[in-house]
Each structure stands twice: as structure tokens, then as C-alpha cells.
Design a protein around this motif. Structure first.
Motif, PDB file in Angstrom:
ATOM      1  N   VAL A  83      40.194  33.357  25.511  1.00 48.14           N
ATOM      2  CA  VAL A  83      40.678  33.222  26.891  1.00 48.14           C
ATOM      3  C   VAL A  83      39.812  34.085  27.798  1.00 48.14           C
ATOM      4  N   ALA A  84      39.337  33.514  28.877  1.00 44.56           N
ATOM      5  CA  ALA A  84      38.546  34.259  29.858  1.00 44.56           C
ATOM      6  C   ALA A  84      38.872  33.742  31.256  1.00 44.56           C
ATOM      7  N   GLY A  85      38.328  34.411  32.235  1.00 44.77           N
ATOM      8  CA  GLY A  85      38.518  34.002  33.621  1.00 44.77           C
ATOM      9  C   GLY A  85      37.224  34.210  34.394  1.00 44.77           C
ATOM     10  N   VAL A  86      37.236  33.805  35.654  1.00 41.83           N
ATOM     11  CA  VAL A  86      36.080  34.002  36.521  1.00 41.83           C
ATOM     12  C   VAL A  86      36.555  34.577  37.845  1.00 41.83           C
ATOM     13  N   ALA A  87      35.922  35.675  38.268  1.00 37.09           N
ATOM     14  CA  ALA A  87      36.182  36.272  39.571  1.00 37.09           C
ATOM     15  C   ALA A  87      35.142  35.750  40.551  1.00 37.09           C
ATOM     16  N   VAL A  88      35.600  35.371  41.744  1.00 40.93           N
ATOM     17  CA  VAL A  88      34.720  34.742  42.733  1.00 40.93           C
ATOM     18  C   VAL A  88      34.905  35.433  44.081  1.00 40.93           C
ATOM     19  N   SER A  89      33.802  35.660  44.784  1.00 41.10           N
ATOM     20  CA  SER A  89      33.841  36.166  46.153  1.00 41.10           C
ATOM     21  C   SER A  89      33.108  35.176  47.044  1.00 41.10           C
ATOM     22  N   MET A  90      33.843  34.593  47.999  1.00 38.07           N
ATOM     23  CA  MET A  90      33.262  33.616  48.918  1.00 38.07           C
ATOM     24  C   MET A  90      32.686  34.364  50.119  1.00 38.07           C
ATOM     25  N   LEU A  91      31.361  34.375  50.229  1.00 40.00           N
ATOM     26  CA  LEU A  91      30.680  35.055  51.315  1.00 40.00           C
ATOM     27  C   LEU A  91      30.263  34.044  52.384  1.00 40.00           C
ATOM     28  N   ASP A  92      29.655  34.527  53.458  1.00 42.24           N
ATOM     29  CA  ASP A  92      29.280  33.625  54.543  1.00 42.24           C
ATOM     30  C   ASP A  92      28.239  32.593  54.114  1.00 42.24           C
ATOM     31  N   GLY A 137      26.862  33.496  28.814  1.00 47.13           N
ATOM     32  CA  GLY A 137      26.800  32.823  27.521  1.00 47.13           C
ATOM     33  C   GLY A 137      28.165  32.482  26.976  1.00 47.13           C
ATOM     34  N   ALA A 138      29.115  32.158  27.867  1.00 46.87           N
ATOM     35  CA  ALA A 138      30.489  31.882  27.464  1.00 46.87           C
ATOM     36  C   ALA A 138      30.770  30.388  27.490  1.00 46.87           C
ATOM     37  N   ASP A 139      31.737  29.982  26.699  1.00 45.93           N
ATOM     38  CA  ASP A 139      32.170  28.585  26.640  1.00 45.93           C
ATOM     39  C   ASP A 139      33.048  28.284  27.850  1.00 45.93           C
ATOM     40  N   ARG A 140      32.688  27.273  28.604  1.00 45.83           N
ATOM     41  CA  ARG A 140      33.465  26.888  29.785  1.00 45.83           C
ATOM     42  C   ARG A 140      34.909  26.585  29.429  1.00 45.83           C
ATOM     43  N   ASP A 141      35.174  26.105  28.239  1.00 44.78           N
ATOM     44  CA  ASP A 141      36.536  25.733  27.845  1.00 44.78           C
ATOM     45  C   ASP A 141      37.451  26.940  27.680  1.00 44.78           C
ATOM     46  N   THR A 142      36.892  28.143  27.624  1.00 44.42           N
ATOM     47  CA  THR A 142      37.745  29.331  27.492  1.00 44.42           C
ATOM     48  C   THR A 142      38.321  29.783  28.830  1.00 44.42           C
ATOM     49  N   ILE A 143      37.845  29.245  29.930  1.00 43.98           N
ATOM     50  CA  ILE A 143      38.284  29.694  31.252  1.00 43.98           C
ATOM     51  C   ILE A 143      39.672  29.128  31.564  1.00 43.98           C
ATOM     52  N   GLU A 144      40.633  30.033  31.732  1.00 41.87           N
ATOM     53  CA  GLU A 144      42.001  29.613  32.024  1.00 41.87           C
ATOM     54  C   GLU A 144      42.521  30.146  33.356  1.00 41.87           C
ATOM     55  N   ALA A 145      41.766  31.037  34.000  1.00 42.51           N
ATOM     56  CA  ALA A 145      42.223  31.599  35.264  1.00 42.51           C
ATOM     57  C   ALA A 145      41.017  31.941  36.140  1.00 42.51           C
ATOM     58  N   VAL A 146      41.197  31.776  37.443  1.00 40.43           N
ATOM     59  CA  VAL A 146      40.167  32.102  38.420  1.00 40.43           C
ATOM     60  C   VAL A 146      40.831  32.836  39.579  1.00 40.43           C
ATOM     61  N   THR A 147      40.241  33.950  39.999  1.00 42.33           N
ATOM     62  CA  THR A 147      40.705  34.658  41.193  1.00 42.33           C
ATOM     63  C   THR A 147      39.591  34.618  42.227  1.00 42.33           C
ATOM     64  N   ILE A 148      39.940  34.231  43.449  1.00 36.98           N
ATOM     65  CA  ILE A 148      38.949  33.968  44.488  1.00 36.98           C
ATOM     66  C   ILE A 148      39.239  34.819  45.715  1.00 36.98           C
ATOM     67  N   GLY A 149      38.271  35.632  46.128  1.00 37.76           N
ATOM     68  CA  GLY A 149      38.379  36.394  47.359  1.00 37.76           C
ATOM     69  C   GLY A 149      37.795  35.596  48.505  1.00 37.76           C
ATOM     70  N   VAL A 150      38.560  35.409  49.567  1.00 39.72           N
ATOM     71  CA  VAL A 150      38.121  34.605  50.713  1.00 39.72           C
ATOM     72  C   VAL A 150      38.257  35.409  52.000  1.00 39.72           C
TER      73      VAL A 150
END
Length: 376
Positions: A83-92, A137-150
Motif C-alpha cells: 500500500v502506498a500513496g502520492v502527495a501532490v502540490s498544485m503550483l501555478d 520505481g513503485a508499482d502503480r497498483d499499490t497506490i490507494e490514497a492521494v493527498t493534494i495541496g491546492v
């Protein structure tokens, strides 16, 4: 987790296994002996906990620890490939993203340019997730959560975005639902300054105070408000959107807003054109004093209404101004008729938003893993 009757053997096993998983996450890989010491359980019970967690694909042997006597002992760590996730920051003009796993280990940060005018939330985040997985180098199928800063006011209960001009193609309502449906993951949308504020509370300069306000100054302005460790968002997620506060002093423009005082382009225009952008701010005392005056004017409503113990200065402009800017703001924020707050420069640097998103995700991923502990 399925409901289990308290006091039964199944309930006790599950409680013990959750505690074992928590201890391994908190302390890193542990031997059976060390797990028994930390949990207060006997070595045979610790062995049984490890065996059950291994059968559930939650832990695996990761090495050996040499003992002072006898053979080496196997150490057990939490699996990060389930299980993994991805943190995202939306910039200009770009999107930053990084993989997150249950251990909180740092992974490469990717910076993606915004492509084309026909954007959508699901397309933007799909690109970010794919790039973060490829970099780690991670498997995309392991991603179960994403947190996005906007850069927006986020109505989390209503799934709304407002007070933003940096998310072209993103709808005012339903962005989170669209991303979840398209990517098949749990999505958390959060204001970027709120995430930076969470990071400051966790690992920055605000760990030791009851309450503080985090002033972000960059392209836009925002204030994160932490009251006793809880972020104050307001009824519609727009608490702290101080960049829209109307001011007149210092602008020469009736009805101007605070962004007209402290937006990064405004500050750049105060600096010599041949200098190295905002990075040169700390070299110009006169400009620093002008910026400090404007910050003091901007935070005055925060001081009067909230009376925080601490003001933290973060974001590109404040970080460029450095400690000297914090000192000048403290001088100007001092008042004879009210207590003077302490002013500190952010301790989380220029990756505060991603850091806050990562910390949220670590807790979410650990909860997912705990919920996969067998209950029978």
C-alpha cells in the motif's frame, strides 16, 4: 475492521497485532525479542504476532541483528510494496509529486510542467501519480490514497473549490469525486497553506506552542490557523484566505487587496532588476523594512481576532527575507495595548506543502494496513 466482541480471544489477538504493527512502524525493523520488550509481551506471544502479520503480508524479514551471545536474530519490517500513496502540490505553472509509504521514507520529488489548456483534475493527478511511481520505481497498483495541496479554499464536506485562479479546468464542485472515480483511489483535497501549517506543527518551529498562525507569502497570500493542534478551516474552507482582504494603506489604490502589497511579483518590482530575483531580498535592508511593514499590516486582523502565541513566516517571499525579515516583523507587530506575539521563520523550508501532504498520507496508509489485520 470487522466488529469483534471485546474481551474475546479474537479481540485480544487483533489488539496485540495492531500494537505490534504500530511498534514496528514507530521504531523501524524489530526482532521478536525487541518487539516483546516494547510491547510487554512474552517472546512466544511476540513470535505469534509476527507470524500472523507475516501471513497477512504486512511484515517481512528485512535483516539480521547480531547478538552478544548466540546466533543473529531476524529483524522484521513493515512491507512498503503493498500500500502506498502520492502527495501532490498544485503550483501555478507546475505539479510536484512524490511517493509516500507507511514508513515515511523520502522518495524522489518530480516536477511536472502543466501541459495544454484542456486540463482536468483527473488528468493532472493521473500524470502526477504515474510520474511519482516511475521516479520511485513503485508499482502503480499499490497506490490507494492521494493527498493534494491546492491554492484554493477547499470545502471538504461539500467537495468544493473557491477563491482560486490557479486550477484551470478544475470544476468548482466535484473535483475530488472525479479524481476518485477515474483513478480508483481515496483522495484528500486540502488548502496548500493548511498543509504547510500541519508540517510546521509536526516538525517545524511551532511544535512547542499552543496556537499559531502561519503566514504564507508567495505568488498569493494565505494564513493557516492552528488552534491547539487542530487546523481551523471555517464553515466553507475559506478561513485564512487573507490575500483577499481589502486594504488601502501603502497601495495608492482604493480597494486594493493584501496580495497587491505582498504578492511575489510586487516584491520583485521593489528589487533592482539585475538582482537574482527574490533570493536577493535579504540583501536589501530598505526593501526588507518595507516588506515587514506590509506584513505587519496584513497580520494585524489575525493578531486582534485570534491572539496567537506565535506567527510563523513561510512561503517563497518570507523565506527569501530570512531571519532579518522575521526580526523586523516582530518589531512592527509590537503593540502597546496588546501582547506582542513571537515571530519565527518557518523551519520546514520550501517543501512545506508536500511535507504536510506526506504526513497526512503516512497516517492514512498506516490505518489502511491496520484494517487489514485478520480478525479471526
Amino acid at each position: 475492521m470487522a466488529q469483534i466482541d471485546p474481551g474475546t480471544s479474537a479481540w485480544l489477538r487483533t489488539r496485540n497485532d495492531r500494537e505490534a504493527l504500530r511498534l514496528i512502524l514507530e521504531h523501524g525493523p524489530l526482532t521478536r525479542t525487541r518487539l516483546g520488550e516494547l510491547s510487554g509481551m512474552s517472546k512466544p506471544t511476540a513470535t505469534q504476532m509476527i507470524a500472523r502479520l507475516e501471513r497477512a503480508d504486512l511484515v517481512l524479514p528485512v535483516g539480521e541483528v547480531a547478538g552478544s551471545r548466540g546466533p543473529s536474530a531476524v529483524s522484521w519490517g513493515v512491507r512498503t510494496d503493498r500500500v502506498a500513496g502520492v502527495a501532490v502540490s498544485m503550483l501555478d505553472g507546475s505539479i510536484q509529486a512524490t511517493l509516500v509509504d507507511a514508513t515515511g521514507q523520502e522518495h524522489p520529488v518530480v516536477d511536472l510542467p502543466v501541459i495544454g489548456e484542456e486540463r482536468s483534475p483527473e488528468q493532472d493527478i493521473a500524470r502526477a501519480v504515474d510520474a511519482a511511481c516511475a521516479a520511485a520505481g513503485a508499482d502503480r497498483d499499490t497506490i490507494e490514497a492521494v493527498t493534494i495541496g491546492v491554492q484554493a479554499a477547499v470545502g471538504q464536506g461539500q467537495d468544493t473549490l473557491s477563491l482560486t485562479d490557479s486550477l484551470p479546468g478544475w470544476p468548482a464542485t466535484g473535483a475530488r469525486a472525479r479524481i476518485e472515480a477515474a483513478l480508483g483511489v481515496a483522495v484528500t483535497l486540502e488548502n496548500d497553506v493548511n498543509l504547510a501549517t500541519m508540517a510546521e506543527r509536526a516538525v517545524g518551529v511551532a511544535q512547542d506552542v499552543d496556537s499559531f498562525a502561519f503566514l504564507w507569502a508567495g505568488v498569493g497570500l494565505g494564513v493557516g490557523v492552528d488552534l491547539g493542534g487542530t487546523i481551523h478551516r471555517g464553515a466553507h474552507g475559506s478561513a485564512g484566505e487573507i490575500g483577499y482582504l481589502t486594504v488601502a494603506a501603502g497601495t495608492g489604490q482604493p480597494g486594493a487587496v493584501t496580495t497587491d502589497l505582498l504578492g511575489s511579483q510586487v516584491i520583485l518590482d521593489l528589487l533592482p532588476p539585475d538582482d537574482d530575483g527574490l533570493a536577493a531580498l535579504a540583501l536589501h535592508e530598505e526593501v526588507l523594512r518595507m516588506v515587514a511593514d506590509r506584513i505587519a499590516l496584513t497580520i494585524e486582523p489575525v493578531l486582534v481576532v485570534l491572539d496567537p502565541a506565535l506567527i510563523v513566516l513561510g512561503g517563497p517571499t518570507n523565506l527569501a527575507g530570512g531571519q532579518r525579515l522575521a526580526e523586523l516583523v516582530a518589531e512592527r507587530a509590537a503593540g502597546e495595548e496588546r501582547p506582542t506575539p513571537e515571530v519565527r521563520l518557518s523551519g520546514t523550508g520550501d517543501s512545506a506543502v508536500l511535507l504536510g501532504a506526506r504526513r497526512l498520507l503516512v497516517e492514512q496508509i498506516r490505518t489502511i494496513l491496520e484494517d487489514r489485520i485478520p480478525t479471526d
